[in-house]
Design a protein around this motif. Structure first.
Motif, short mmCIF file in Angstrom:
data_model
loop_
_atom_site.label_atom_id
_atom_site.label_comp_id
_atom_site.label_asym_id
_atom_site.label_seq_id
_atom_site.Cartn_x
_atom_site.Cartn_y
_atom_site.Cartn_z
N UNK A 17 -19.70 -29.63 7.32
CA UNK A 17 -18.46 -30.11 7.93
C UNK A 17 -18.33 -31.62 7.81
N UNK A 18 -19.45 -32.30 7.65
CA UNK A 18 -19.45 -33.76 7.62
C UNK A 18 -19.25 -34.23 6.17
N UNK A 19 -18.19 -34.96 5.89
CA UNK A 19 -17.81 -35.28 4.50
C UNK A 19 -18.90 -35.99 3.70
N UNK A 20 -19.57 -36.95 4.32
CA UNK A 20 -20.59 -37.70 3.58
C UNK A 20 -21.77 -36.79 3.19
N UNK A 21 -22.19 -35.96 4.13
CA UNK A 21 -23.30 -35.04 3.80
C UNK A 21 -22.84 -34.03 2.76
N UNK A 22 -21.59 -33.58 2.85
CA UNK A 22 -21.09 -32.60 1.89
C UNK A 22 -21.09 -33.18 0.48
N UNK A 135 -34.98 -37.18 0.85
CA UNK A 135 -35.24 -36.36 2.04
C UNK A 135 -34.93 -37.14 3.32
N UNK A 136 -35.18 -38.44 3.31
CA UNK A 136 -34.94 -39.23 4.52
C UNK A 136 -33.47 -39.51 4.77
N UNK A 137 -32.61 -39.20 3.80
CA UNK A 137 -31.18 -39.46 3.95
C UNK A 137 -30.47 -38.44 4.81
N UNK A 138 -31.07 -37.28 5.01
CA UNK A 138 -30.38 -36.19 5.70
C UNK A 138 -29.90 -36.63 7.07
N UNK A 139 -30.75 -37.33 7.82
CA UNK A 139 -30.41 -37.70 9.19
C UNK A 139 -29.34 -38.77 9.25
N UNK A 140 -29.02 -39.40 8.11
CA UNK A 140 -28.02 -40.46 8.10
C UNK A 140 -26.59 -39.93 8.11
N UNK A 141 -26.39 -38.72 7.66
CA UNK A 141 -25.04 -38.23 7.42
C UNK A 141 -24.61 -37.12 8.37
N UNK A 142 -25.48 -36.67 9.25
CA UNK A 142 -25.12 -35.62 10.21
C UNK A 142 -25.61 -36.03 11.60
N UNK A 143 -24.95 -35.56 12.66
CA UNK A 143 -25.45 -35.84 14.01
C UNK A 143 -26.74 -35.07 14.26
N UNK A 144 -27.44 -35.46 15.30
CA UNK A 144 -28.75 -34.87 15.58
C UNK A 144 -28.68 -33.35 15.73
N UNK A 145 -27.59 -32.84 16.30
CA UNK A 145 -27.48 -31.40 16.52
C UNK A 145 -27.42 -30.61 15.22
N UNK A 146 -26.99 -31.25 14.12
CA UNK A 146 -26.86 -30.54 12.85
C UNK A 146 -28.01 -30.84 11.88
N UNK A 147 -29.00 -31.63 12.32
CA UNK A 147 -30.12 -31.96 11.43
C UNK A 147 -30.88 -30.71 10.97
N UNK A 148 -31.23 -29.76 11.88
CA UNK A 148 -31.93 -28.57 11.39
C UNK A 148 -31.15 -27.81 10.32
#
Length: 282
Positions: A17-22, A135-148
């Protein structure tokens, strides 16, 4: 039933749902598919150049993954000190250059086994820094609730790309016979097409990396790089959940991941399979 399916789809792909992560996720899926296609083509190329030698295939594989064994421990400490955008641009450009070298020399019939081994080693050095940074970029583009969910989708992209990329090799190599080898199924230049397609995929990834907004980091590294490495090792040793996962992955990698050598050798040498069957078995 429709509402339940909609809810399942929303939960399963919530991080998208998050454009940058997508953007990041789809670019990585494309890049990894190209990388796996190239890796499969490289295995086939080594067997062609060596006359079906499993030893040659093993040495090239060792040259490709040895840098990760030797450098990954320090790569994290380096990435803590250097902007990740710069690290990723440098590693992706390096991988682009090595893929181009492999494509051109194969197309011109100039490729040799020592050259493939050297290119594999350089690619392995770049990947030793590229993987921790990505791998360390994942947490940059989504809120904590969507990290898993984002971590799970990263694993999904890796396995989907491995399956699709290796299977695509057979199709692409068959096209290479027509486009590059003039219909000669034994001309080594036919194997250049998978490498060229992987080169093309890097431009998409480089554009995405260059345009994604990397958030500033909180705090900064303290102490020397060696102290950061020791701190990481102490954390792993003192955290059973992390330590046990590391030991399990190490054991599986040592005893099971050898299929990267065994399957290509059986496909090409034992069964005499051509590109399509080789890619399907891989």
């Amino acid at each position: 039933m429709t509402a339940r399916a909609q809810a399942w789809r929303t939960r399963t792909f919530s991080a998208l749902r998050h454009p940058h992560y997508r953007r990041y996720w789809f670019s990585q899926l494309l890049s990894l598919t190209g990388s796996w296609m190239q890796a499969t083509a490289q295995q086939y190329l080594v067997l062609e150049l060596s006359g079906g030698s499993s030893a040659a295939l093993g040495w090239v594989t060792a040259a490709q993954f040895m840098p990760s064994l030797l450098l990954s421990l320090f790569a994290g400490a380096v990435i803590d000190r250097v902007p990740r955008r710069n690290v990723l641009l440098a590693t992706q450009i390096t991988l682009l250059i090595t893929a181009t070298a492999l494509a051109v020399t194969t197309h011109l019939g100039l490729v040799t086994l020592p050259l493939v081994m050297g290119i594999a080693f350089l690619s392995g050095c770049a990947n030793a820094f590229d993987m921790p940074a990505r791998q360390s970029m994942v947490v940059d583009f989504v809120p904590r609730s969507d990290v898993p969910n984002a971590v799970a989708l990263n694993s999904l992209s890796f396995n989907v790309s491995r399956t699709v990329g290796q299977a695509l090799f057979g199709v692409v190599a068959a096209l290479g016979v027509t486009l590059l080898a003039g219909g000669n199924g034994d001309d080594i230049s036919r194997l250049a097409l998978p490498f060229y397609l992987n080169v093309a995929s890097f431009f998409v990834v480089l554009y995405v990396i260059a345009t994604l907004p990397f958030p500033p980091r909180e705090g900064g590294p303290r102490g020397s790089m060696a102290e950061d490495v020791r701190e990481g090792l102490r954390y792993v040793r003192g955290t059973p959940a992390v330590r046990n996962v590391m030991l399990l992955v190490g054991a599986l990698s040592l005893t099971i991941i050898n299929f990267n050598v065994i399957i290509p050798y059986y496909a090409r040498v034992v069964f005499g399979a051509r590109e399509a069957t080789f890619g399907a078995l891989s």
